[in-house]
Motif scaffolding. Structure first.
Motif, PDB file in Angstrom:
ATOM      1  N   ALA A 179      12.173  -4.377   0.471  1.00  0.00           N
ATOM      2  CA  ALA A 179      13.335  -3.907   1.231  1.00  0.00           C
ATOM      3  C   ALA A 179      12.939  -3.262   2.553  1.00  0.00           C
ATOM      4  O   ALA A 179      13.726  -3.270   3.500  1.00  0.00           O
ATOM      5  CB  ALA A 179      14.147  -2.918   0.384  1.00  0.00           C
ATOM      6  N   ILE A 180      11.748  -2.678   2.633  1.00  0.00           N
ATOM      7  CA  ILE A 180      11.387  -1.948   3.857  1.00  0.00           C
ATOM      8  C   ILE A 180      10.475  -2.737   4.789  1.00  0.00           C
ATOM      9  O   ILE A 180      10.176  -2.284   5.888  1.00  0.00           O
ATOM     10  CB  ILE A 180      10.753  -0.567   3.572  1.00  0.00           C
ATOM     11  N   VAL A 181      10.045  -3.909   4.342  1.00  0.00           N
ATOM     12  CA  VAL A 181       9.005  -4.602   5.105  1.00  0.00           C
ATOM     13  C   VAL A 181       9.484  -5.006   6.500  1.00  0.00           C
ATOM     14  O   VAL A 181       8.688  -5.146   7.424  1.00  0.00           O
ATOM     15  CB  VAL A 181       8.451  -5.794   4.283  1.00  0.00           C
ATOM     16  N   ASN A 182      10.787  -5.172   6.668  1.00  0.00           N
ATOM     17  CA  ASN A 182      11.344  -5.482   7.992  1.00  0.00           C
ATOM     18  C   ASN A 182      11.686  -4.241   8.805  1.00  0.00           C
ATOM     19  O   ASN A 182      12.372  -4.335   9.819  1.00  0.00           O
ATOM     20  CB  ASN A 182      12.614  -6.335   7.852  1.00  0.00           C
ATOM     21  N   ARG A 183      11.227  -3.067   8.336  1.00  0.00           N
ATOM     22  CA  ARG A 183      11.482  -1.806   9.027  1.00  0.00           C
ATOM     23  C   ARG A 183      12.961  -1.543   9.271  1.00  0.00           C
ATOM     24  O   ARG A 183      13.388  -1.332  10.423  1.00  0.00           O
ATOM     25  CB  ARG A 183      10.746  -1.764  10.364  1.00  0.00           C
ATOM     26  N   PRO A 184      13.767  -1.517   8.212  1.00  0.00           N
ATOM     27  CA  PRO A 184      15.188  -1.206   8.389  1.00  0.00           C
ATOM     28  C   PRO A 184      15.375   0.276   8.718  1.00  0.00           C
ATOM     29  O   PRO A 184      14.504   1.094   8.425  1.00  0.00           O
ATOM     30  CB  PRO A 184      15.779  -1.510   7.010  1.00  0.00           C
ATOM     31  N   ASP A 244       0.844  -1.211   0.000  1.00  0.00           N
ATOM     32  CA  ASP A 244       0.000   0.000   0.000  1.00  0.00           C
ATOM     33  C   ASP A 244       0.869   1.246   0.000  1.00  0.00           C
ATOM     34  O   ASP A 244       0.604   2.204  -0.713  1.00  0.00           O
ATOM     35  CB  ASP A 244      -0.892   0.033   1.259  1.00  0.00           C
ATOM     36  N   LYS A 245       1.925   1.222   0.817  1.00  0.00           N
ATOM     37  CA  LYS A 245       2.774   2.412   0.953  1.00  0.00           C
ATOM     38  C   LYS A 245       3.482   2.770  -0.344  1.00  0.00           C
ATOM     39  O   LYS A 245       3.815   3.931  -0.559  1.00  0.00           O
ATOM     40  CB  LYS A 245       3.824   2.186   2.051  1.00  0.00           C
ATOM     41  N   VAL A 246       3.757   1.780  -1.204  1.00  0.00           N
ATOM     42  CA  VAL A 246       4.401   2.100  -2.491  1.00  0.00           C
ATOM     43  C   VAL A 246       3.357   2.199  -3.613  1.00  0.00           C
ATOM     44  O   VAL A 246       3.709   2.251  -4.791  1.00  0.00           O
ATOM     45  CB  VAL A 246       5.508   1.081  -2.875  1.00  0.00           C
TER      46      VAL A 246
HETATM   47  P1  ADP Z   1       2.455  -2.260  10.054  1.00  0.00           P
HETATM   48  O1  ADP Z   1       2.587  -1.618  11.399  1.00  0.00           O
HETATM   49  O2  ADP Z   1       1.381  -3.276   9.977  1.00  0.00           O
HETATM   50  O3  ADP Z   1       3.758  -2.768   9.551  1.00  0.00           O
HETATM   51  P2  ADP Z   1       2.390   0.358   8.819  1.00  0.00           P
HETATM   52  O4  ADP Z   1       1.271   0.976   8.047  1.00  0.00           O
HETATM   53  O5  ADP Z   1       2.843   1.004  10.046  1.00  0.00           O
HETATM   54  O6  ADP Z   1       1.929  -1.141   9.058  1.00  0.00           O
HETATM   55  O7  ADP Z   1       3.627   0.222   7.853  1.00  0.00           O
HETATM   56  C1  ADP Z   1       3.537  -0.409   6.606  1.00  0.00           C
HETATM   57  C2  ADP Z   1       4.903  -0.822   6.147  1.00  0.00           C
HETATM   58  O8  ADP Z   1       5.703   0.315   5.910  1.00  0.00           O
HETATM   59  C3  ADP Z   1       5.565  -1.653   7.209  1.00  0.00           C
HETATM   60  O9  ADP Z   1       5.505  -3.006   6.847  1.00  0.00           O
HETATM   61  C4  ADP Z   1       6.967  -1.146   7.238  1.00  0.00           C
HETATM   62  O10 ADP Z   1       7.779  -2.057   6.560  1.00  0.00           O
HETATM   63  C5  ADP Z   1       6.967   0.143   6.484  1.00  0.00           C
HETATM   64  N1  ADP Z   1       7.272   1.240   7.398  1.00  0.00           N
HETATM   65  C6  ADP Z   1       6.397   2.088   7.924  1.00  0.00           C
HETATM   66  N2  ADP Z   1       6.984   2.960   8.726  1.00  0.00           N
HETATM   67  C7  ADP Z   1       8.268   2.665   8.743  1.00  0.00           C
HETATM   68  C8  ADP Z   1       9.390   3.188   9.395  1.00  0.00           C
HETATM   69  N3  ADP Z   1       9.326   4.233  10.218  1.00  0.00           N
HETATM   70  N4  ADP Z   1      10.563   2.603   9.172  1.00  0.00           N
HETATM   71  C9  ADP Z   1      10.655   1.563   8.348  1.00  0.00           C
HETATM   72  N5  ADP Z   1       9.626   1.028   7.700  1.00  0.00           N
HETATM   73  C10 ADP Z   1       8.444   1.558   7.886  1.00  0.00           C
END
Ligand code: ADP
Ligand code: ADP
Length: 218
Positions: free
Chosen positions: A151-156, A123-125
């Motif tokens: 790449a971002i799904v693990n919140r790097p 959704d974010k992309v």
């Molecule tokens: P969720 O809490 O279910 O992961 P979010 O809407 O908060 O859902 O975030 C969606 C995706 O965007 C997350 O899976 C995460 O990988 C990425 N994301 C959001 N915020 C950040 C952040 N501050 N740093 C890194 N990744 C983020």
């Protein structure tokens, strides 16, 4: 967050990819790494992920000197890095959603948790509606945005994107950059390389590499 101290990289006696490169990228910054093909951009990016080692000098990531990092410690380093590299293509035998879930499943998330977070990342992309598509059914720009979601799904804490807009038309390239900027705006440090000067954001900080050397003090 990322610091290079007098880093040089010699692949062989006649190939010096980086010469005495020093710079710092602070937490939360968005930095473009510019320079023509062969300037050393990929080499620099790979060093941050410990895919290459410096011949001399120090590379410090998140306070840790990784210049001589032990192989067992590399996965821990990479856990904090979202890598978008040309070599890491999407898997074409499974859906977009499955591709984005993969890093979560590898680190032990349940499949329902992984699916929820992967959908949120898509959704974010801007690709929430393409979750069930096969990667090859997507345009190049869409595939690149799936790579960003993966790449971002693990919140790097850091995203390293090596030529993420190569081979894309301007409109697709802008969408890819917008997706990266959206993560930067929520605090993710971003380093993005490009050989295309027109892709550089005039508002952002730019580090110029040429023949392995920094052109402007950065
Ligand atoms: P969720 O809490 O279910 O992961 P979010 O809407 O908060 O859902 O975030 C969606 C995706 O965007 C997350 O899976 C995460 O990988 C990425 N994301 C959001 N915020 C950040 C952040 N501050 N740093 C890194 N990744 C983020
Ligand atoms: P860029 O990403 O800016 O195109 P690279 O870092 O890929 O630059 O390459 C910088 C220089 O290092 C080039 O001369 C390239 O041929 C050389 N090089 C890159 N990777 C290797 C390698 N694995 N072995 C030998 N030489 C390499």
């Amino acid at each position: 967050m990322i610091e290079f101290q007098n880093v040089s990289k010699q692949y062989s006696s006649d190939v010096t990819a980086l010469r005495d490169v020093s710079f710092t990228v602070n937490k939360g910054e968005l930095v473009f790494l510019a320079g023509p093909s062969g300037a050393g951009k990929s080499t620099l990016m790979k060093m941050i992920a410990a895919m290459e080692r410096p011949s001399s000098g120090k590379v410090i990531v998140n306070g840790q000197d990784i210049s001589r990092i032990k192989p067992v410690a590399v996965p821990f380093l990479r856990r904090n890095l979202g890598l978008i590299f040309q070599q890491q293509r999407l898997l074409t035998d499974r859906s977009v959603l499955a591709n984005v879930m993969l890093p979560l499943l590898v680190t032990g998330a349940s499949s329902s948790q992984a699916e929820q977070r992967a959908r949120a990342a898509l959704d974010k992309v801007g690709l929430g509606d393409r979750a069930n598509a096969q990667p090859l059914a997507l345009s190049g720009g869409e595939q690149q945005r799936v790579s960003i979601a993966r790449a971002i799904v693990n919140r790097p804490q850091v995203i390293l994107a090596d030529e993420p807009t190569a081979n894309l038309d301007r409109a697709s390239a802008n969408k890819v950059l917008d997706a990266l900027k959206a993560f930067n705006s929520v605090g993710v440090t971003c380093l993005i390389s490009s050989h295309d000067e027109q892709m550089l954001d005039s508002a952002a900080r730019v580090i110029h590499l040429n023949q392995g050397q920094l052109e402007v003090a950065a």
